[in-house]
Motif scaffolding. Structure first.
Motif, PDB file in Angstrom:
ATOM      1  N   GLY A  96       0.543  -1.062  -0.190  1.00 21.97           N
ATOM      2  CA  GLY A  96      -0.152   0.128  -0.158  1.00 21.97           C
ATOM      3  C   GLY A  96       1.050   1.404   0.137  1.00 21.97           C
ATOM      4  N   PRO A  97       0.702   2.402  -0.203  1.00 16.81           N
ATOM      5  CA  PRO A  97      -1.171   2.615  -0.304  1.00 16.81           C
ATOM      6  C   PRO A  97      -2.369   2.370  -1.321  1.00 16.81           C
ATOM      7  N   GLN A  98      -3.599   2.023  -0.591  1.00 19.04           N
ATOM      8  CA  GLN A  98      -3.868   1.742  -2.057  1.00 19.04           C
ATOM      9  C   GLN A  98      -5.730   1.938  -1.293  1.00 19.04           C
ATOM     10  N   PRO A  99      -6.386   2.484  -1.367  1.00 19.52           N
ATOM     11  CA  PRO A  99      -7.834   3.097  -0.998  1.00 19.52           C
ATOM     12  C   PRO A  99      -8.921   1.403  -1.035  1.00 19.52           C
ATOM     13  N   ASN A 100      -9.017   0.972  -0.803  1.00 23.49           N
ATOM     14  CA  ASN A 100     -10.463   0.088  -0.953  1.00 23.49           C
ATOM     15  C   ASN A 100     -11.113  -0.345  -2.078  1.00 23.49           C
ATOM     16  N   GLY A 101     -11.018  -1.090  -2.849  1.00 22.40           N
ATOM     17  CA  GLY A 101     -12.078  -1.312  -3.725  1.00 22.40           C
ATOM     18  C   GLY A 101     -11.195  -0.257  -5.065  1.00 22.40           C
ATOM     19  N   VAL A 102      -9.935   0.048  -4.602  1.00 21.32           N
ATOM     20  CA  VAL A 102      -9.463   0.909  -6.305  1.00 21.32           C
ATOM     21  C   VAL A 102      -8.424   0.206  -6.646  1.00 21.32           C
ATOM     22  N   VAL A 103      -8.484   0.017  -8.183  1.00 13.87           N
ATOM     23  CA  VAL A 103      -6.846  -0.685  -8.365  1.00 13.87           C
ATOM     24  C   VAL A 103      -5.221   0.535  -8.683  1.00 13.87           C
ATOM     25  N   ARG A 104      -4.383   0.448  -8.424  1.00 18.81           N
ATOM     26  CA  ARG A 104      -3.792   1.474  -8.997  1.00 18.81           C
ATOM     27  C   ARG A 104      -2.616   1.162  -9.541  1.00 18.81           C
ATOM     28  N   ALA A 105      -1.948   0.955 -10.599  1.00 21.46           N
ATOM     29  CA  ALA A 105      -1.404   0.790 -11.140  1.00 21.46           C
ATOM     30  C   ALA A 105       0.296   0.386 -10.636  1.00 21.46           C
ATOM     31  N   ASP A 106       0.446   1.370 -10.587  1.00 19.73           N
ATOM     32  CA  ASP A 106       2.506   1.610  -9.524  1.00 19.73           C
ATOM     33  C   ASP A 106       1.988  -0.040  -8.588  1.00 19.73           C
ATOM     34  N   ILE A 107       0.889   0.305  -7.595  1.00 21.62           N
ATOM     35  CA  ILE A 107       1.111  -1.203  -6.678  1.00 21.62           C
ATOM     36  C   ILE A 107       0.650  -2.260  -6.922  1.00 21.62           C
ATOM     37  N   PHE A 108      -0.403  -2.530  -8.000  1.00 24.97           N
ATOM     38  CA  PHE A 108      -0.302  -3.476  -9.206  1.00 24.97           C
ATOM     39  C   PHE A 108       0.931  -4.421  -9.141  1.00 24.97           C
ATOM     40  N   ASN A 109       1.815  -3.358 -10.101  1.00 26.67           N
ATOM     41  CA  ASN A 109       3.226  -3.734 -10.232  1.00 26.67           C
ATOM     42  C   ASN A 109       4.301  -3.623  -9.549  1.00 26.67           C
ATOM     43  N   MET A 110       4.148  -3.377  -8.538  1.00 28.62           N
ATOM     44  CA  MET A 110       4.875  -3.885  -7.110  1.00 28.62           C
ATOM     45  C   MET A 110       3.958  -5.566  -6.690  1.00 28.62           C
ATOM     46  N   VAL A 111       3.170  -5.892  -6.811  1.00 33.69           N
ATOM     47  CA  VAL A 111       2.866  -7.503  -6.822  1.00 33.69           C
ATOM     48  C   VAL A 111       3.240  -8.378  -7.599  1.00 33.69           C
TER      49      VAL A 111
END
Length: 333
Positions: A200-215
């Motif tokens: 994170g940080p990522q809000p609930n119910g939201v997908v962020r490209a930077d966070i997704f790419n980390m995963v």
């Protein structure tokens, strides 16, 4: 997750404790890790795991060399509703006691689902359990990339060391919860080895490209390490820093109504893992008064996590430790 515990020392008292260096530890040979589960949607509104699993299923990425990958959308009803859970928190349903409790007409959906997942990926603590279980989560807190695990085992620590050495897009940290596997309550405890990815940080119910790419990078690096391990590579021992939970802190509350009376102080907000010293601000009351930290110097994490309001947790406090582990290689037939 029943491998020997790693040697550890705290950052505050390391000079007073005797510990073995990894050079003194005997090399360890372990069986191949051929069955891996990648899970997401344990909390239905944490979208990185949901879309990571869907993407892997779309790619039909069920085999990576010697590694067989099972992908599981773990709480499909909550995912469909874009809610953390339907009746109770699925990620608190995997203790031995809950998994073995009788099922009745009043048993919540998530407890029934936990039984299904345990049958599919476990049973927990058995030789039939998957070799490694990785469960993907998001937090609204500013925690970067974290690996969370219970019992310390050599495989988990080596994967953490590998991911930390390769990822440059965000800080990578480890959180160790000192809980016996029988009492471990979250999904990753079902595997022989396991960890949660918390990012994170990522809000609930939201997908962020930077966070997704980390995963995605962490998942790819995990599979890369497993393939190299199964192929016969020896991974040198080492040391890593980790954070171990000391206690949780609730928000200040009205003694009559139990309503919160303060928010996280601006100087603490978004400062997960920054050392909190006595006298540092922790809360700012709605009437304008500052509440300050008392007690030992500790490290806050999950600061102002949205889902923890219902659990009466404003943040956790941890101690930094050093974990030492030996070299590992695959056991030859």
């Amino acid at each position: 997750m029943n491998c020997p515990v790693g040697q550890s020392r705290t950052d505050q008292h390391s000079s007073d404790k005797l510990f073995f260096s990894y050079q003194q530890m005997e090399p360890v040979s372990l069986p191949p890790l051929s069955r891996v589960a990648i899970c997401g949607g344990t909390h239905g509104n944490e979208m990185s795991g949901v879309y990571m699993v869907k993407e892997l299923q779309k790619q039909k990425a069920d085999q990576t060399g010697s590694v067989s990958v099972t992908t599981v959308l773990t709480n499909p009803r909550a995912v469909d509703a874009c809610r953390r859970y339907i009746e109770i928190d699925l990620n608190r349903c995997f203790t031995d006691a809950l998994l073995s409790a009788p099922v009745t007409d009043s048993t919540p959906y998530e407890l029934r689902r936990a039984r299904e997942l345990n049958a599919q990926l476990g049973p927990k603590g058995s030789p039939e359990a998957v070799d490694l279980l990785c469960d993907i989560h998001n937090t609204t807190a500013n925690m970067g990339m974290c690996l969370i695990f219970y019992s310390l085992d050599w495989i988990t620590l080596h994967i953490y060391k590998y991911i930390k050495s390769k990822m440059t897009s965000t800080p990578v940290r480890a959180i160790q919860l000192d809980i016996p596997n029988s009492e471990a309550y979250s999904l990753e405890s079902v595997g022989k080895h396991g960890f949660a990815i918390e990012v994170g940080p990522q809000p609930n119910g939201v997908v962020r490209a930077d966070i997704f790419n980390m995963v995605r990078e962490a998942v790819d690096l995990t599979k890369e390490w497993l393939q190299a391990f199964n192929s016969g590579n020896t991974f040198a021992g080492g040391e890593v820093e980790a954070y171990t939970l000391v206690r949780s802190v609730d928000y200040p509350r009205d003694p009559t109504t139990s309503d919160i009376t303060a928010a996280i102080h601006p100087q603490l907000q978004d400062n997960d893992f920054k050392l909190l010293r006595p006298g540092n601000p922790t809360f700012l009351s709605f009437s304008g008064e500052t509440v300050k930290h008392e007690g030992d110097e500790l490290y806050p994490f999950f600061v102002n996590e949205c889902a923890y309001y219902e659990k009466k947790i404003a943040f956790h406090l941890a101690r930094k430790i050093t974990l030492t582990f030996p070299s590992v290689s695959v056991k030859k037939d």
